[in-house]
Design a protein around this motif. Structure first.
Motif, PDB file in Angstrom:
ATOM      1  N   LEU A   1       0.827  -1.214   0.000  1.00  0.00           N
ATOM      2  CA  LEU A   1       0.000   0.000   0.000  1.00  0.00           C
ATOM      3  C   LEU A   1       0.859   1.261   0.000  1.00  0.00           C
ATOM      4  O   LEU A   1       0.562   2.241  -0.686  1.00  0.00           O
ATOM      5  N   GLU A   2       1.960   1.208   0.752  1.00  0.00           N
ATOM      6  CA  GLU A   2       2.855   2.366   0.810  1.00  0.00           C
ATOM      7  C   GLU A   2       3.448   2.638  -0.579  1.00  0.00           C
ATOM      8  O   GLU A   2       3.504   3.782  -1.043  1.00  0.00           O
ATOM      9  N   THR A   3       3.866   1.575  -1.253  1.00  0.00           N
ATOM     10  CA  THR A   3       4.428   1.729  -2.604  1.00  0.00           C
ATOM     11  C   THR A   3       3.381   2.271  -3.566  1.00  0.00           C
ATOM     12  O   THR A   3       3.638   3.156  -4.381  1.00  0.00           O
ATOM     13  N   PHE A   4       2.161   1.757  -3.419  1.00  0.00           N
ATOM     14  CA  PHE A   4       1.062   2.183  -4.275  1.00  0.00           C
ATOM     15  C   PHE A   4       0.767   3.669  -4.064  1.00  0.00           C
ATOM     16  O   PHE A   4       0.612   4.442  -5.012  1.00  0.00           O
ATOM     17  N   ASP A   5       0.731   4.079  -2.767  1.00  0.00           N
ATOM     18  CA  ASP A   5       0.465   5.493  -2.460  1.00  0.00           C
ATOM     19  C   ASP A   5       1.542   6.398  -3.048  1.00  0.00           C
ATOM     20  O   ASP A   5       1.266   7.461  -3.593  1.00  0.00           O
ATOM     21  N   LYS A   6       2.788   5.957  -2.948  1.00  0.00           N
ATOM     22  CA  LYS A   6       3.896   6.760  -3.480  1.00  0.00           C
ATOM     23  C   LYS A   6       3.727   6.963  -4.977  1.00  0.00           C
ATOM     24  O   LYS A   6       3.959   8.048  -5.505  1.00  0.00           O
ATOM     25  N   GLU A   7       3.323   5.892  -5.668  1.00  0.00           N
ATOM     26  CA  GLU A   7       3.132   5.989  -7.120  1.00  0.00           C
ATOM     27  C   GLU A   7       2.025   6.985  -7.443  1.00  0.00           C
ATOM     28  O   GLU A   7       2.153   7.823  -8.332  1.00  0.00           O
ATOM     29  N   LEU A   8       0.902   6.881  -6.674  1.00  0.00           N
ATOM     30  CA  LEU A   8      -0.222   7.794  -6.937  1.00  0.00           C
ATOM     31  C   LEU A   8       0.174   9.240  -6.641  1.00  0.00           C
ATOM     32  O   LEU A   8      -0.242  10.164  -7.341  1.00  0.00           O
ATOM     33  N   ASP A   9       1.011   9.420  -5.611  1.00  0.00           N
ATOM     34  CA  ASP A   9       1.435  10.783  -5.247  1.00  0.00           C
ATOM     35  C   ASP A   9       2.201  11.459  -6.375  1.00  0.00           C
ATOM     36  O   ASP A   9       2.209  12.687  -6.480  1.00  0.00           O
ATOM     37  N   ARG A  10       2.813  10.683  -7.206  1.00  0.00           N
ATOM     38  CA  ARG A  10       3.571  11.260  -8.332  1.00  0.00           C
ATOM     39  C   ARG A  10       2.658  12.033  -9.269  1.00  0.00           C
ATOM     40  O   ARG A  10       3.095  12.901 -10.011  1.00  0.00           O
ATOM     41  N   PHE A  11       1.374  11.661  -9.257  1.00  0.00           N
ATOM     42  CA  PHE A  11       0.425  12.306 -10.184  1.00  0.00           C
ATOM     43  C   PHE A  11      -0.427  13.365  -9.488  1.00  0.00           C
ATOM     44  O   PHE A  11      -1.372  13.890 -10.061  1.00  0.00           O
ATOM     45  N   ALA A  12      -0.093  13.630  -8.191  1.00  0.00           N
ATOM     46  CA  ALA A  12      -0.888  14.634  -7.449  1.00  0.00           C
ATOM     47  C   ALA A  12      -0.656  16.012  -8.070  1.00  0.00           C
ATOM     48  O   ALA A  12       0.467  16.368  -8.442  1.00  0.00           O
ATOM     49  N   ILE A  13      -1.744  16.771  -8.224  1.00  0.00           N
ATOM     50  CA  ILE A  13      -1.629  18.128  -8.814  1.00  0.00           C
ATOM     51  C   ILE A  13      -1.432  19.145  -7.693  1.00  0.00           C
ATOM     52  O   ILE A  13      -2.146  19.159  -6.715  1.00  0.00           O
TER      53      ILE A  13
END
Ligand code: SF4
Length: 317
Positions: free
Chosen positions: A305-317
């Motif tokens: 989940l932590e890895t997944f969140d980090k990936e999603l954070d890359r696309f945060a505006i």
């Protein structure tokens, strides 16, 4: 207090599964169709191995033989045309503890599903793949398939098929990481049973080409081999298919074949003067993709989940 039982543990009775426990709906294949015998063989193997029905999955694509999961009282997935193998690989990848039986036809596997076939052989996940080869598209009522013999008159080739047919076993033996290839004939139930049992016991993807009678659209394609057993060549080895004597005594044409010899296997399976049956090749030590994919990166759910969140954070505006 109040006379209530204080020990709430359950007594789980040992379960025994009879043949009926694996029998699903009434098979709707035509009378005389070779699929009936294969279904019976698989049900008997499940019964003899006492497979838990809830841990057994039958997967299929589209075609007459792909109705197989409906007739088994196990989990099942009747998928899309040519897509039995990616579904089966997906199931095995996530649940390597399940027993997987795949039913596919010559049209389903060798035409629209050919790409999946090649990669499933290479992935070598532990499952039995039964290729019901009747040389024709039966469900859609008589079209030329990749294994149709030249001269076969079909709706798509009313003057006769004219291309050389594909040899599915030879093709499979040419794919990297192949681990088990065998052939059998539906009109010899002991040999079908013994072949599929050996396939089931093999650790890896077991590819079994079953020459399957379709009395409706290709009634003559196996007639010679049926009426003259000398045209069937039986492969023998202590590690190969060992059907009981009653099942094979009519086959006098026998050759010893070491199933670790893949070059010889390719040579034998290419023969067109006889119909070779038995085990061509087996290597239990080939790598199996589910051994890795089911473990993944060996991380905990929190780490994932932590890895997944980090990936999603890359696309945060
Ligand atoms: Fe079997 Fe042929 Fe009938 Fe299909 S059409 S169920 S393959 S006999």
């Amino acid at each position: 207090m109040f006379g209530l039982k204080t020990d709430w543990s359950l007594d789980v009775l040992p379960r025994y599964f009879s043949l009926e426990d694996y029998q699903g709906g009434m098979a709707r294949w035509c009378p005389g169709c070779g699929d009936h015998g294969v279904l019976t063989a698989v049900q008997r193997i499940c019964r003899d191995a006492q497979l838990l029905p809830e841990q057994t999955v039958c997967v299929s694509g589209i075609g007459c033989s792909s109705r197989f999961p409906h007739y088994m009282k196990t989990y099942g997935f009747h998928g899309l045309h040519g897509r039995a193998l990616p579904v089966a690989c997906g199931v095995k990848s996530r649940r390597p503890d399940l027993h997987i039986w795949v039913a596919t036809g010559d049209g389903d596997c060798c035409s629209i599903g050919a790409g999946h076939w090649v990669h499933a052989i290479r992935y070598n996940m532990n499952m039995v793949v039964m290729l019901f080869d009747n040389n024709v598209y039966g469900l859609t009522k008589n079209q030329t398939s990749p294994t149709s013999q030249p001269g076969l008159k079909t709706n798509t080739h009313p003057r006769g098929a004219f291309l050389p047919p594909l040899n599915p076993s030879l093709t499979t033996l040419s794919i990297a990481n192949v681990s088990f290839v065998a052939q059998t004939v539906d009109w010899n139930p002991p040999h079908v049973y013994a072949t599929l049992k050996l396939a089931f016991e093999h650790p890896g993807l077991s590819f079994v080409r079953i020459f399957q009678r379709c009395p409706v659209f290709t009634p003559l394609v196996f007639e010679d081999a049926q009426s003259d057993p000398s045209l069937v060549m039986l492969l023998e080895d202590e590690n190969g298919v060992t059907a009981d004597a009653a099942g094979i005594k009519m086959y006098k044409n026998r050759v010893a074949h070491d199933p670790s010899d893949i070059d010889k296997a390719r040579e034998i399976v290419s023969r067109e003067d006889v119909l070779p049956i038995g085990l061509f090749f087996a290597d239990p030590n080939r790598p199996r993709y589910e051994m890795m994919s089911s473990v993944g990166a060996d991380t905990t759910i929190e780490e994932k989940l932590e890895t997944f969140d980090k990936e999603l954070d890359r696309f945060a505006i």
